[in-house]
Each structure stands twice: as structure tokens, then as C-alpha cells.
Design a protein around this motif. Structure first.
Motif, PDB file in Angstrom:
ATOM      1  N   UNK A 111      -1.518 -14.962  33.992  1.00 57.03           N
ATOM      2  CA  UNK A 111      -0.283 -15.392  34.940  1.00 57.03           C
ATOM      3  C   UNK A 111      -0.777 -15.155  36.495  1.00 57.03           C
ATOM      4  N   UNK A 112      -1.133 -13.883  36.505  1.00 60.42           N
ATOM      5  CA  UNK A 112      -1.402 -13.577  38.213  1.00 60.42           C
ATOM      6  C   UNK A 112      -2.617 -14.658  38.736  1.00 60.42           C
ATOM      7  N   UNK A 113      -3.761 -14.828  38.117  1.00 57.48           N
ATOM      8  CA  UNK A 113      -4.496 -15.781  38.524  1.00 57.48           C
ATOM      9  C   UNK A 113      -4.040 -17.301  38.612  1.00 57.48           C
ATOM     10  N   UNK A 114      -3.324 -17.804  37.913  1.00 58.56           N
ATOM     11  CA  UNK A 114      -2.537 -19.089  38.045  1.00 58.56           C
ATOM     12  C   UNK A 114      -1.637 -18.918  39.129  1.00 58.56           C
ATOM     13  N   UNK A 115      -0.917 -17.830  39.318  1.00 57.00           N
ATOM     14  CA  UNK A 115       0.003 -17.559  40.526  1.00 57.00           C
ATOM     15  C   UNK A 115      -0.778 -17.502  41.728  1.00 57.00           C
ATOM     16  N   UNK A 116      -2.104 -17.238  41.766  1.00 52.87           N
ATOM     17  CA  UNK A 116      -2.730 -17.075  43.007  1.00 52.87           C
ATOM     18  C   UNK A 116      -3.343 -18.549  43.476  1.00 52.87           C
ATOM     19  N   UNK A 117      -3.805 -19.320  42.350  1.00 52.77           N
ATOM     20  CA  UNK A 117      -4.045 -20.893  42.601  1.00 52.77           C
ATOM     21  C   UNK A 117      -3.019 -21.436  42.877  1.00 52.77           C
ATOM     22  N   UNK A 118      -1.867 -21.354  42.312  1.00 57.91           N
ATOM     23  CA  UNK A 118      -0.698 -22.452  42.490  1.00 57.91           C
ATOM     24  C   UNK A 118       0.238 -22.065  43.743  1.00 57.91           C
ATOM     25  N   UNK A 142       7.343 -15.874  37.247  1.00 55.07           N
ATOM     26  CA  UNK A 142       7.901 -17.265  36.680  1.00 55.07           C
ATOM     27  C   UNK A 142       6.932 -17.680  35.849  1.00 55.07           C
ATOM     28  N   UNK A 143       5.705 -17.758  36.399  1.00 55.88           N
ATOM     29  CA  UNK A 143       4.209 -18.646  35.628  1.00 55.88           C
ATOM     30  C   UNK A 143       4.432 -17.687  34.372  1.00 55.88           C
ATOM     31  N   UNK A 144       4.671 -16.450  34.377  1.00 55.49           N
ATOM     32  CA  UNK A 144       4.443 -15.852  32.914  1.00 55.49           C
ATOM     33  C   UNK A 144       5.466 -16.294  31.789  1.00 55.49           C
ATOM     34  N   UNK A 145       6.612 -16.389  32.415  1.00 56.15           N
ATOM     35  CA  UNK A 145       7.821 -16.836  31.490  1.00 56.15           C
ATOM     36  C   UNK A 145       7.643 -18.017  31.179  1.00 56.15           C
ATOM     37  N   UNK A 146       7.224 -19.084  31.939  1.00 53.70           N
ATOM     38  CA  UNK A 146       6.542 -20.084  31.483  1.00 53.70           C
ATOM     39  C   UNK A 146       5.613 -20.389  30.569  1.00 53.70           C
ATOM     40  N   UNK A 147       4.599 -19.848  30.823  1.00 48.55           N
ATOM     41  CA  UNK A 147       3.468 -19.661  29.657  1.00 48.55           C
ATOM     42  C   UNK A 147       3.791 -18.952  28.268  1.00 48.55           C
ATOM     43  N   UNK A 148       4.765 -18.017  28.319  1.00 46.50           N
ATOM     44  CA  UNK A 148       5.132 -17.602  26.897  1.00 46.50           C
ATOM     45  C   UNK A 148       5.994 -18.559  26.289  1.00 46.50           C
ATOM     46  N   UNK A 173       3.690 -23.827  21.139  1.00 42.84           N
ATOM     47  CA  UNK A 173       2.274 -24.304  20.899  1.00 42.84           C
ATOM     48  C   UNK A 173       1.646 -25.129  21.630  1.00 42.84           C
ATOM     49  N   UNK A 174       2.150 -25.411  23.195  1.00 42.81           N
ATOM     50  CA  UNK A 174       1.412 -26.237  24.058  1.00 42.81           C
ATOM     51  C   UNK A 174       0.228 -25.457  24.556  1.00 42.81           C
ATOM     52  N   UNK A 175       0.337 -24.173  24.523  1.00 42.95           N
ATOM     53  CA  UNK A 175      -0.970 -23.558  25.220  1.00 42.95           C
ATOM     54  C   UNK A 175      -1.322 -22.252  24.182  1.00 42.95           C
ATOM     55  N   UNK A 176      -2.213 -21.915  24.110  1.00 41.34           N
ATOM     56  CA  UNK A 176      -2.684 -20.731  23.382  1.00 41.34           C
ATOM     57  C   UNK A 176      -2.726 -19.503  24.021  1.00 41.34           C
ATOM     58  N   UNK A 177      -2.099 -18.219  23.606  1.00 42.32           N
ATOM     59  CA  UNK A 177      -2.303 -16.998  24.142  1.00 42.32           C
ATOM     60  C   UNK A 177      -3.545 -16.517  23.557  1.00 42.32           C
ATOM     61  N   UNK A 178      -4.726 -16.173  24.553  1.00 41.76           N
ATOM     62  CA  UNK A 178      -5.853 -15.674  23.695  1.00 41.76           C
ATOM     63  C   UNK A 178      -5.711 -14.311  23.805  1.00 41.76           C
ATOM     64  N   UNK A 179      -5.113 -13.590  24.504  1.00 45.56           N
ATOM     65  CA  UNK A 179      -4.999 -12.096  24.366  1.00 45.56           C
ATOM     66  C   UNK A 179      -3.721 -11.649  25.051  1.00 45.56           C
ATOM     67  N   UNK A 180      -3.417 -10.326  24.683  1.00 43.44           N
ATOM     68  CA  UNK A 180      -2.182  -9.833  24.920  1.00 43.44           C
ATOM     69  C   UNK A 180      -2.210  -8.902  26.148  1.00 43.44           C
ATOM     70  N   UNK A 181      -3.220  -7.965  26.034  1.00 46.20           N
ATOM     71  CA  UNK A 181      -3.509  -7.171  27.572  1.00 46.20           C
ATOM     72  C   UNK A 181      -4.812  -7.538  28.012  1.00 46.20           C
ATOM     73  N   UNK A 182      -5.227  -7.973  29.001  1.00 49.41           N
ATOM     74  CA  UNK A 182      -4.081  -8.697  29.885  1.00 49.41           C
ATOM     75  C   UNK A 182      -3.826 -10.127  29.365  1.00 49.41           C
ATOM     76  N   UNK A 183      -2.833 -10.595  29.247  1.00 51.23           N
ATOM     77  CA  UNK A 183      -2.117 -11.688  28.788  1.00 51.23           C
ATOM     78  C   UNK A 183      -3.081 -12.919  29.559  1.00 51.23           C
ATOM     79  N   UNK A 184      -3.609 -13.569  28.583  1.00 49.86           N
ATOM     80  CA  UNK A 184      -4.286 -14.853  28.850  1.00 49.86           C
ATOM     81  C   UNK A 184      -3.971 -16.052  28.261  1.00 49.86           C
TER      82      UNK A 184
END
Length: 110
Positions: A69-76, A82-88, A94-105
Motif C-alpha cells: 500500500x505504501x508503494x502505491x500511495x507514493x505512486x498515486x 486508504x489504499x490499504x483498506x481498498x486493497x483489503x 477476489x479482484x486482486x491477490x494478496x501475495x504476502x502478509x508482512x509486508x502486505x503486498x
């Protein structure tokens, strides 16, 4: 240390319910007086629901990469919380895959 008058000193007596931080002299300023909002120094606030398409567009543009979420926040240029909540939410549907928990990707669902 503040010089306390007798009237003001009574209101600042420590007890379980009163924190010392609440005892400010009239000439003291609080953090909220000098704080600026994030929207005043960054991009204007988006209308409700407009951040989700930006996130999905970026993830679709780079389907082979997973982003925090931090990387996306930097780009956007938006709030990572807010980005983290939307991604979760997107991961739950099922629109996106969470590939890792820590750090959340997160990565576009292919």
C-alpha cells in the motif's frame, strides 16, 4: 515548567481521569492549532469511489508485480491507509491477490 495560579492549579491536579497534557495555560497552543491537513499540501481530495479505479489501473498496468500500500500511495500521491483498506476489500472480493502478509503486498488477479 508553567507558573500556575491557584485557580488553574486546581484544574491540573493529577488524577486517574485527568491527563497532564490537558492542562494548558491560556497562552499555550495545542498541536491541532498548528497542524495542517494532508489535503491542503497534497493533491485535492478525490470524489468518493474514484481511488479504487486508479489502484486497479495501476495493478493492471503491472500485472507481474506485487505492490505494498505504501508503494502505491507514493505512486498515486494518496494516503497509504486508504489504499490499504481498498486493497483489503479488493482481495476479499477476489479482484486482486494478496501475495504476502508482512509486508502486505497485492497483485492484480490474473
Amino acid at each position: 515548567m508553567h507558573d500556575l495560579t491557584p485557580d488553574h492549579a486546581d484544574s491540573c491536579l493529577p488524577d486517574a481521569a485527568t491527563a497532564r497534557a490537558r492542562c494548558l495555560r491560556p497562552d499555550d497552543t495545542t498541536a491541532s492549532d498548528t497542524r495542517t491537513t494532508a489535503t491542503s499540501t497534497t493533491r485535492p481530495r478525490l470524489p468518493y469511489g474514484q481511488l479504487k479505479p486508479l489502484i486497479l489501473t495501476h495493478l493492471r498496468t503491472y500485472p507481474h508485480l506485487a505492490f505494498t500500500p505504501w508503494e502505491l500511495a507514493k505512486v498515486l500521491g494518496r494516503s497509504h491507509g486508504t489504499i490499504r483498506r481498498i486493497l483489503l476489500r479488493l482481495a476479499e472480493t477476489g479482484e486482486v491477490d494478496q501475495t504476502s502478509q508482512r509486508p502486505a503486498r497485492f497483485q492484480h488477479h490474473s
